[in-house]
Design a protein around this motif. Structure first.
Motif, PDB file in Angstrom:
ATOM      1  N   VAL A  63      96.367  54.298  68.070  1.00  0.00           N
ATOM      2  CA  VAL A  63      97.643  54.999  67.898  1.00  0.00           C
ATOM      3  C   VAL A  63      98.798  54.006  67.929  1.00  0.00           C
ATOM      4  N   ILE A  64      98.744  53.060  68.848  1.00  0.00           N
ATOM      5  CA  ILE A  64      99.799  52.048  68.943  1.00  0.00           C
ATOM      6  C   ILE A  64      99.827  51.198  67.665  1.00  0.00           C
ATOM      7  N   GLN A  65      98.662  50.812  67.164  1.00  0.00           N
ATOM      8  CA  GLN A  65      98.611  50.031  65.929  1.00  0.00           C
ATOM      9  C   GLN A  65      99.166  50.826  64.746  1.00  0.00           C
ATOM     10  N   ARG A  66      98.835  52.121  64.682  1.00  0.00           N
ATOM     11  CA  ARG A  66      99.356  52.957  63.600  1.00  0.00           C
ATOM     12  C   ARG A  66     100.877  53.067  63.665  1.00  0.00           C
ATOM     13  N   THR A 120     100.963  44.452  76.989  1.00  0.00           N
ATOM     14  CA  THR A 120     102.115  43.795  76.374  1.00  0.00           C
ATOM     15  C   THR A 120     102.362  44.348  74.979  1.00  0.00           C
ATOM     16  N   TYR A 121     101.282  44.536  74.224  1.00  0.00           N
ATOM     17  CA  TYR A 121     101.412  45.071  72.864  1.00  0.00           C
ATOM     18  C   TYR A 121     101.952  46.499  72.893  1.00  0.00           C
ATOM     19  N   GLU A 122     101.472  47.288  73.839  1.00  0.00           N
ATOM     20  CA  GLU A 122     101.946  48.675  73.940  1.00  0.00           C
ATOM     21  C   GLU A 122     103.437  48.717  74.273  1.00  0.00           C
ATOM     22  N   ARG A 123     103.870  47.913  75.233  1.00  0.00           N
ATOM     23  CA  ARG A 123     105.295  47.871  75.579  1.00  0.00           C
ATOM     24  C   ARG A 123     106.129  47.388  74.403  1.00  0.00           C
ATOM     25  N   ALA A 124     105.629  46.384  73.685  1.00  0.00           N
ATOM     26  CA  ALA A 124     106.378  45.840  72.543  1.00  0.00           C
ATOM     27  C   ALA A 124     106.525  46.889  71.441  1.00  0.00           C
ATOM     28  N   VAL A 125     105.470  47.652  71.171  1.00  0.00           N
ATOM     29  CA  VAL A 125     105.553  48.667  70.112  1.00  0.00           C
ATOM     30  C   VAL A 125     106.445  49.827  70.551  1.00  0.00           C
ATOM     31  N   LEU A 126     106.395  50.196  71.817  1.00  0.00           N
ATOM     32  CA  LEU A 126     107.291  51.249  72.290  1.00  0.00           C
ATOM     33  C   LEU A 126     108.751  50.796  72.211  1.00  0.00           C
TER      34      LEU A 126
END
Length: 177
Positions: A63-66, A120-126
């Protein structure tokens, strides 16, 4: 032999022929349909396969990647769409805080995507999604403004040259002088 006896004999012969003929037909149908019947019966009686447990972190990662891909695609479409030049002018102006935050968030999300650090990736995408929403709101609500360090090249209210579909005709050039 009487008529009644003849009728009884004919009826019994008919029953025998129908019984034998029906038996042959039933045998053919049973031979043809038996594998299908057995397969259906085993499918009904077989317990349903157990599904592997869905890994919630893998779903979250997808979901984060999408979301990241969706925002990059929307920004890319905005950059190449000739009908959204005003919005792109605001988003390309790095003196606008929302535009600068969007560019930094895009870079941060792209860097975090290359690493395997999920939080880190999740925070960056949010953070990117939030910056994208703010930048879109700013682009929709604001008009492009000339840079404050320079004097505007055209007077306010004049149509920008990048919106003109063709160069001015000679008569317009004469009146503008």
């Amino acid at each position: 032999m009487t008529m009644v006896d003849a009728a009884h004999q004919w009826i019994r012969w008919l029953q025998l022929v129908l019984l034998c003929g029906g038996g042959v037909v039933a045998f053919i149908v049973f031979t043809y349909k038996a594998p299908h019947f057995v397969a259906t019966l085993t499918d009904i009686l077989r317990p349903p396969p157990s599904r592997p447990a869905v890994d919630a972190s893998a779903v979250r990662w997808q979901v984060i990647q999408r979301d990241h891909d969706r925002i990059k695609d929307e920004y890319g479409r905005l950059c190449i769409d000739p009908f959204h030049c005003a919005e792109l002018a605001i988003l390309d102006d790095l003196t606008v805080p929302e535009a600068a935050a969007l560019i930094h968030a895009l870079a941060e999300a792209n860097d975090a995507a290359e690493k395997t650090d999920y939080p880190t990736y999740e925070r960056a995408v949010l953070h990117l999604a939030q910056a994208w929403r703010h930048a879109q709101a700013r682009a929709v609500n604001a008009e492009p403004r000339p840079p404050s360090s320079q004097a505007p090249s055209t007077p306010y209210g004049a149509q920008p040259s990048w919106r003109r579909p063709y160069p001015p005709i000679p008569r317009e050039r004469r009146t503008c002088r």
